[in-house]
Design an enzyme around this catalytic site. Structure first.
Site, PDB file in Angstrom:
ATOM      1  N   ASP A   8       0.873  -1.178   0.000  1.00 18.72           N
ATOM      2  CA  ASP A   8       0.000   0.000   0.000  1.00 18.72           C
ATOM      3  C   ASP A   8       0.911   1.230   0.000  1.00 18.72           C
ATOM      4  O   ASP A   8       2.115   1.117   0.277  1.00 18.72           O
ATOM      5  CB  ASP A   8      -0.875  -0.043   1.268  1.00 18.72           C
ATOM      6  CG  ASP A   8      -1.605   1.257   1.506  1.00 18.72           C
ATOM      7  OD1 ASP A   8      -2.251   1.748   0.560  1.00 18.72           O
ATOM      8  OD2 ASP A   8      -1.523   1.787   2.641  1.00 18.72           O
ATOM      9  N   ASP A  10      -0.197   5.216   0.861  1.00 18.54           N
ATOM     10  CA  ASP A  10      -0.437   6.239   1.885  1.00 18.54           C
ATOM     11  C   ASP A  10      -0.546   5.603   3.261  1.00 18.54           C
ATOM     12  O   ASP A  10      -1.377   4.720   3.490  1.00 18.54           O
ATOM     13  CB  ASP A  10      -1.711   7.019   1.562  1.00 18.54           C
ATOM     14  CG  ASP A  10      -1.563   7.801   0.269  1.00 18.54           C
ATOM     15  OD1 ASP A  10      -0.756   8.739   0.248  1.00 18.54           O
ATOM     16  OD2 ASP A  10      -2.214   7.441  -0.728  1.00 18.54           O
ATOM     17  N   GLY A  51      -9.842   7.590  -1.446  1.00 17.08           N
ATOM     18  CA  GLY A  51      -9.874   8.342  -2.702  1.00 17.08           C
ATOM     19  C   GLY A  51     -10.138   9.812  -2.412  1.00 17.08           C
ATOM     20  O   GLY A  51     -11.157  10.161  -1.814  1.00 17.08           O
ATOM     21  N   GLY A  52      -9.198  10.673  -2.827  1.00 18.48           N
ATOM     22  CA  GLY A  52      -9.304  12.089  -2.503  1.00 18.48           C
ATOM     23  C   GLY A  52     -10.516  12.772  -3.106  1.00 18.48           C
ATOM     24  O   GLY A  52     -11.142  13.636  -2.479  1.00 18.48           O
ATOM     25  N   ARG A  55     -13.501  11.780  -1.213  1.00 15.42           N
ATOM     26  CA  ARG A  55     -13.417  12.427   0.109  1.00 15.42           C
ATOM     27  C   ARG A  55     -13.955  13.855   0.021  1.00 15.42           C
ATOM     28  O   ARG A  55     -14.695  14.313   0.895  1.00 15.42           O
ATOM     29  CB  ARG A  55     -11.944  12.419   0.550  1.00 15.42           C
ATOM     30  CG  ARG A  55     -11.711  12.698   2.003  1.00 15.42           C
ATOM     31  CD  ARG A  55     -10.270  12.373   2.353  1.00 15.42           C
ATOM     32  NE  ARG A  55      -9.977  10.956   2.173  1.00 15.42           N
ATOM     33  CZ  ARG A  55      -8.818  10.461   1.740  1.00 15.42           C
ATOM     34  NH1 ARG A  55      -7.794  11.269   1.481  1.00 15.42           N
ATOM     35  NH2 ARG A  55      -8.657   9.167   1.598  1.00 15.42           N
ATOM     36  N   HIS A  81      -9.241  18.391  -6.868  1.00 13.73           N
ATOM     37  CA  HIS A  81      -8.431  17.182  -6.755  1.00 13.73           C
ATOM     38  C   HIS A  81      -7.189  17.260  -7.645  1.00 13.73           C
ATOM     39  O   HIS A  81      -6.087  16.908  -7.226  1.00 13.73           O
ATOM     40  CB  HIS A  81      -9.285  15.952  -7.084  1.00 13.73           C
ATOM     41  CG  HIS A  81      -8.621  14.675  -6.713  1.00 13.73           C
ATOM     42  ND1 HIS A  81      -8.462  13.632  -7.580  1.00 13.73           N
ATOM     43  CD2 HIS A  81      -8.025  14.276  -5.559  1.00 13.73           C
ATOM     44  CE1 HIS A  81      -7.812  12.651  -6.976  1.00 13.73           C
ATOM     45  NE2 HIS A  81      -7.540  13.017  -5.751  1.00 13.73           N
ATOM     46  N   THR A 121      -2.600   0.629  -4.589  1.00 12.26           N
ATOM     47  CA  THR A 121      -3.047   1.801  -3.840  1.00 12.26           C
ATOM     48  C   THR A 121      -4.313   2.404  -4.417  1.00 12.26           C
ATOM     49  O   THR A 121      -4.629   2.218  -5.591  1.00 12.26           O
ATOM     50  CB  THR A 121      -1.931   2.869  -3.821  1.00 12.26           C
ATOM     51  OG1 THR A 121      -2.416   4.035  -3.162  1.00 12.26           O
ATOM     52  CG2 THR A 121      -1.503   3.253  -5.225  1.00 12.26           C
ATOM     53  N   THR A 122      -4.981   3.158  -3.566  1.00 10.65           N
ATOM     54  CA  THR A 122      -6.177   3.899  -3.934  1.00 10.65           C
ATOM     55  C   THR A 122      -5.798   5.308  -4.395  1.00 10.65           C
ATOM     56  O   THR A 122      -6.619   6.043  -4.915  1.00 10.65           O
ATOM     57  CB  THR A 122      -7.069   3.948  -2.669  1.00 10.65           C
ATOM     58  OG1 THR A 122      -7.640   2.669  -2.487  1.00 10.65           O
ATOM     59  CG2 THR A 122      -8.123   4.985  -2.726  1.00 10.65           C
ATOM     60  N   THR A 123      -4.549   5.687  -4.191  1.00 11.93           N
ATOM     61  CA  THR A 123      -4.138   7.055  -4.525  1.00 11.93           C
ATOM     62  C   THR A 123      -3.866   7.207  -6.023  1.00 11.93           C
ATOM     63  O   THR A 123      -3.724   6.223  -6.752  1.00 11.93           O
ATOM     64  CB  THR A 123      -2.885   7.443  -3.697  1.00 11.93           C
ATOM     65  OG1 THR A 123      -2.819   8.870  -3.586  1.00 11.93           O
ATOM     66  CG2 THR A 123      -1.603   6.946  -4.317  1.00 11.93           C
ATOM     67  N   ASN A 127       0.741  10.764  -7.596  1.00  5.94           N
ATOM     68  CA  ASN A 127       1.219  10.858  -6.209  1.00  5.94           C
ATOM     69  C   ASN A 127       2.260   9.777  -5.906  1.00  5.94           C
ATOM     70  O   ASN A 127       3.228  10.017  -5.189  1.00  5.94           O
ATOM     71  CB  ASN A 127       0.058  10.731  -5.225  1.00  5.94           C
ATOM     72  CG  ASN A 127      -0.969  11.833  -5.408  1.00  5.94           C
ATOM     73  OD1 ASN A 127      -0.647  12.896  -5.915  1.00  5.94           O
ATOM     74  ND2 ASN A 127      -2.195  11.578  -5.003  1.00  5.94           N
TER      75      ASN A 127
HETATM   76  C1  XBP Z   1      -5.052   6.454   0.338  1.00  5.11           C
HETATM   77  C2  XBP Z   1      -6.206   7.243  -0.118  1.00  5.11           C
HETATM   78  C3  XBP Z   1      -5.966   8.381  -1.006  1.00  5.11           C
HETATM   79  C4  XBP Z   1      -5.085   9.480  -0.448  1.00  5.11           C
HETATM   80  C5  XBP Z   1      -5.105  10.711  -1.315  1.00  5.11           C
HETATM   81  O1  XBP Z   1      -5.234   5.097   0.027  1.00  5.11           O
HETATM   82  O2  XBP Z   1      -7.328   6.953   0.216  1.00  5.11           O
HETATM   83  O3  XBP Z   1      -7.207   8.961  -1.298  1.00  5.11           O
HETATM   84  O4  XBP Z   1      -5.570   9.862   0.820  1.00  5.11           O
HETATM   85  O5  XBP Z   1      -4.787  10.414  -2.648  1.00  5.11           O
HETATM   86  P1  XBP Z   1      -4.057   4.020   0.144  1.00  5.11           P
HETATM   87  P2  XBP Z   1      -5.763  10.835  -3.862  1.00  5.11           P
HETATM   88  O6  XBP Z   1      -3.627   3.990   1.581  1.00  5.11           O
HETATM   89  O7  XBP Z   1      -4.750   2.769  -0.292  1.00  5.11           O
HETATM   90  O8  XBP Z   1      -2.945   4.394  -0.775  1.00  5.11           O
HETATM   91  O9  XBP Z   1      -6.190  12.239  -3.629  1.00  5.11           O
HETATM   92  O10 XBP Z   1      -4.939  10.675  -5.103  1.00  5.11           O
HETATM   93  O11 XBP Z   1      -6.942   9.895  -3.835  1.00  5.11           O
HETATM   94 MG    MG Z   2      -2.963   3.254   3.352  1.00  5.32          MG
END
Ligand code: XBP
Ligand code: MG
Length: 267
Positions: A8, A10, A51-52, A55, A81, A121-123, A127
């Protein structure tokens, strides 16, 4: 046998949220004249939404000054975003975010031992690129056999789709891999894809339930916090050998489906 480590980003590779994404969101609000700001504790609550962009949309529901129409909200969320990700990349490029302790060492362990690595990852992809390029240059991409990001998976964690995409790309069954995660949504996503998980608790998920994780602790260098305890108490970090040992113990404890066992109906 442990064939691949799935990382993962973040909270796991780095503490990106409080001083990275959160600050970048607030700078984007300011730049686009949006009247609200996210403090540390409010952002912590919002992290239950992965996901930002999602969010932002979730938070707009409780912001009295948010646009009324769904289309306007959607457009505002998209602009915010995109800008947030550019501002986040700037924070990373300025040295504001570093890898968590023990992460680079575990990368080395895997590269030396020929254990495949992937990112799940979800990011957003930009990033991940910002974070990894800052530390390893463009060559970072060659360290990973697959990199699955927010844009690739139809649904964010806790949905397992990102992990399933990674398994497909690697051509491996879930039980032959191990995910490293920091959050309940991440654990749920990996578990639903049949992947054992190690939980390295991050700042915002310090009190997270270990759930079905096969091992859990603080950072990889806080060896004494990990459960089950490390096999060798003189070792000061969670390295590949320890992960292999936990993975092997987990595999051995699972009942196997033998050919002679009744097969699931319709399977
Ligand atoms: C992290 C998230 C992301 C980040 C921000 O998920 O949920 O949304 O907070 O990045 P992970 P974005 O721990 O699975 O990586 O704004 O690009 O979504
Ligand atoms: Mg995480």
């Amino acid at each position: 046998m442990l064939r691949a480590i799935l990382w993962d980003v973040d909270g796991t590779l780095a503490e990106t949220e409080r001083d990275g994404h959160r600050v970048a969101f607030n700078r984007a609000f300011e730049a686009l004249g949006v009247p609200w700001r996210w403090d540390e504790s409010h952002y912590g609550r919002l992290l239950s939404v992965t996901g930002g962009r999602q969010r932002l949309l979730q938070d707009m529901r409780r912001q009295p000054q948010a646009p009324a129409g769904a289309l306007q909200r959607d457009q505002l969320a998209s602009h915010l975003h995109l800008l947030k990700n550019r501002l986040y990349a700037q924070i990373v490029a300025d040295g504001g975010i570093t890898l968590r302790d023990g992460v680079a060492e575990l990368f080395d362990d895997c590269l030396r031992a020929g254990v495949t690595m992937a990112i799940v990852t979800t990011t957003s992809r930009t990033n991940v690129d910002a974070l990894m390029s800052f530390r390893f240059g463009a060559a970072w991409r060659r360290m990973f056999a697959a990199v699955v990001c927010g844009e690739d998976a139809p649904r964010s964690k806790p949905d397992p789709s990102a992990y399933r995409l990674a398994l497909d790309a690697l051509g491996l069954p879930g039980p032959h891999t191990l995910a490293i995660e920091d959050s309940p949504a991440g654990i749920a996503a990996a578990d639903a894809a049949g992947i054992p998980v190690a939980l390295t608790r991050s700042r915002y998920f310090a009190g997270a339930d270990a759930g079905p994780s096969i091992a859990h602790g603080g950072s990889l260098t806080q060896a004494a916090t990990w459960r089950p305890a490390l096999g060798d108490p003189s070792v000061s970090r969670v390295g590949l050998r320890q992960l292999q040992a936990w993975h092997a113990a987990h595999t051995a404890s699972r009942p196997r489906l033998r050919r002679s066992d009744p097969q699931p109906v319709g399977g």
